[in-house]
Design an enzyme around this catalytic site. Structure first.
Site, PDB file in Angstrom:
ATOM      1  CB  CYS A 129      -6.410   0.997  12.699  1.00 11.03           C
ATOM      2  SG  CYS A 129      -5.530  -0.506  12.797  1.00 11.03           S
ATOM      3  CG  HIS A 142      -2.163  -0.662   1.161  1.00 11.85           C
ATOM      4  ND1 HIS A 142      -2.474  -1.743   1.989  1.00 11.85           N
ATOM      5  CD2 HIS A 142      -3.063  -0.875   0.197  1.00 11.85           C
ATOM      6  CE1 HIS A 142      -3.658  -2.399   1.562  1.00 11.85           C
ATOM      7  NE2 HIS A 142      -3.941  -1.657   0.319  1.00 11.85           N
TER       8      HIS A 142
END
Length: 286
Positions: free
Chosen positions: A273, A176
Site C-alpha cells: 500500500c 507475489h
C-alpha cells in the site's frame, strides 16, 4: 542492510470499486488504510496521498507500479494489463512531484510487479510469478546495475493437503514474492513457516551474496512487514497472535501494529500500500 532513511511515501485512497476484488468490507478497509497512512505520518514520512480512481479497483496497491532505489524510479509493467493506467498516474507523480529520474522498461515482453521485488539494502531478489517474468527481472538488473539482482521462482500454489484458512489462501494465490518474504530490519528477512515460503527462502539463501538473519513467523500472512527508519510495522495480535509472540521475543527495536485483514484480501499486505522514497530536497504537497 545499508542505512537508509525514508523521507516520503506515496499512497492512494481506496475506491468504492475495491469491493469487486473479493469479499471485502469496504468501510473497514478504508478505516484500516486511514490508520496505515496515519502511522506513516507518525513515523515522520511526508505522505503524498492520491485520490481514489473508480476505474482502477486496485489503485490502493501502489507498490506494484514502480521500484524506487538510490533516487531512481523504475516504472513497472504490471502483469495485469488492467493496471496500466495506475502506472501512468504514478509515473507523473514521481516525475513531477518528487522530481525523480524515471527509467522505463523497453522490452514489451516484460512483466513486472513491484510486489515481486525485494530489496535487501545489499541486493535485489525478483520473484518470477504470475505477475513478473524473466524479462521483468532483467529490467530491474539493468535499472540498478550497482546491486546484484537474482530472479527467484515463486511457487505458484500450495500443496492440496495443506489446511489453510481463507486469508492464507488469498496470500498464496497472490503469488507475489513479498507475500512470502520481506525485510524486517537491517539484514533480517521475515518469512512464513509454510512450505511455499520456506522453499522461496531456500532459493534466496542459495543465491544471496550476503548471509542474512531470518525471522520465521508461524502464520504466513504475518511475513509481510514494513521496516521504516528503525521501526518494524507488522499485523496486529488480533490477526496474527502467534507471530506477535515471535516479534515480541525476537525484535529488540520499536514495533507498531496495524489491522490489515480487509486490505490483505486483495494484496500482499503492509508493503503493497505504499511506495517508500528517500529524498533530500523539499517537495511541494499535492
Amino acid at each position: 542492510m545499508a542505512s537508509l532513511k525514508y523521507t516520503h511515501a506515496v499512497v492512494c485512497r481506496i475506491p468504492l470499486s475495491f469491493r469487486t476484488r473479493g469479499e471485502i468490507e469496504l468501510e473497514e478497509a478504508k478505516r484500516q488504510h486511514e490508520a496505515y497512512v496515519r502511522l506513516l505520518r507518525e513515523l515522520g514520512l511526508d505522505v503524498l496521498e492520491l485520490p481514489p480512481d473508480e476505474s482502477l479497483p486496485e489503485c490502493v496497491f501502489v507498490e506494484d507500479t514502480a521500484v524506487v532505489c538510490n533516487g531512481i524510479a523504475l516504472i513497472t509493467r504490471p502483469g495485469a494489463l488492467t493496471r496500466t493506467k495506475e502506472v501512468e498516474t504514478i509515473r507523473a507523480i514521481l516525475k513531477k512531484e518528487l522530481d525523480l529520474p524515471i527509467v522505463e522498461i523497453g522490452d514489451e515482453s516484460a512483466k513486472l510487479d513491484g510486489g515481486d521485488v525485494l530489496f535487501t539494502g545489499r541486493e535485489f531478489f525478483v520473484g518470477l510469478s504470475e505477475w513478473t517474468n524473466e524479462a521483468g527481472a532483467r529490467a530491474v538488473a539493468a535499472a540498478f546495475p550497482e546491486f546484484p539482482c537474482t530472479p527467484v521462482k515463486v511457487r505458484p500454489c500450495v500443496d492440496p493437503d495443506e489446511r489453510l484458512d481463507l486469508d492464507v489462501m488469498q496470500v498464496a494465490e497472490s503469488r507475489h514474492l513479498k507475500a512470502l518474504v520481506s525485510m524486517a530490519g537491517p539484514d533480517v528477512i521475515c518469512v512464513g513457516a509454510g512450505k511455499a515460503a520456506q522453499e522461496v527462502l531456500r532459493r534466496i539463501k542459495r543465491e544471496a551474496t550476503f548471509s542474512y538473519q531470518t525471522l520465521t513467523v508461524p502464520e504466513d500472512i504475518a511475513a509481510n512487514v514494513l521496516y521504516i527508519n528503525g521501526t518494524l510495522i507488522h499485523r496486529s495480535v488480533d490477526e496474527v497472535p502467534e507471530s506477535c509472540k515471535v516479534f515480541a521475543e525476537r525484535v529488540d527495536f520499536a514495533q507498531r501494529t496495524l489491522n490489515m485483514s480487509e486490505l490483505a484480501k486483495a494484496g500482499s499486505g503492509l508493503t503493497s500500500c505504499c511506495l517508500l522514497i528517500r529524498r533530500t530536497r523539499h517537495i511541494r504537497s499535492l
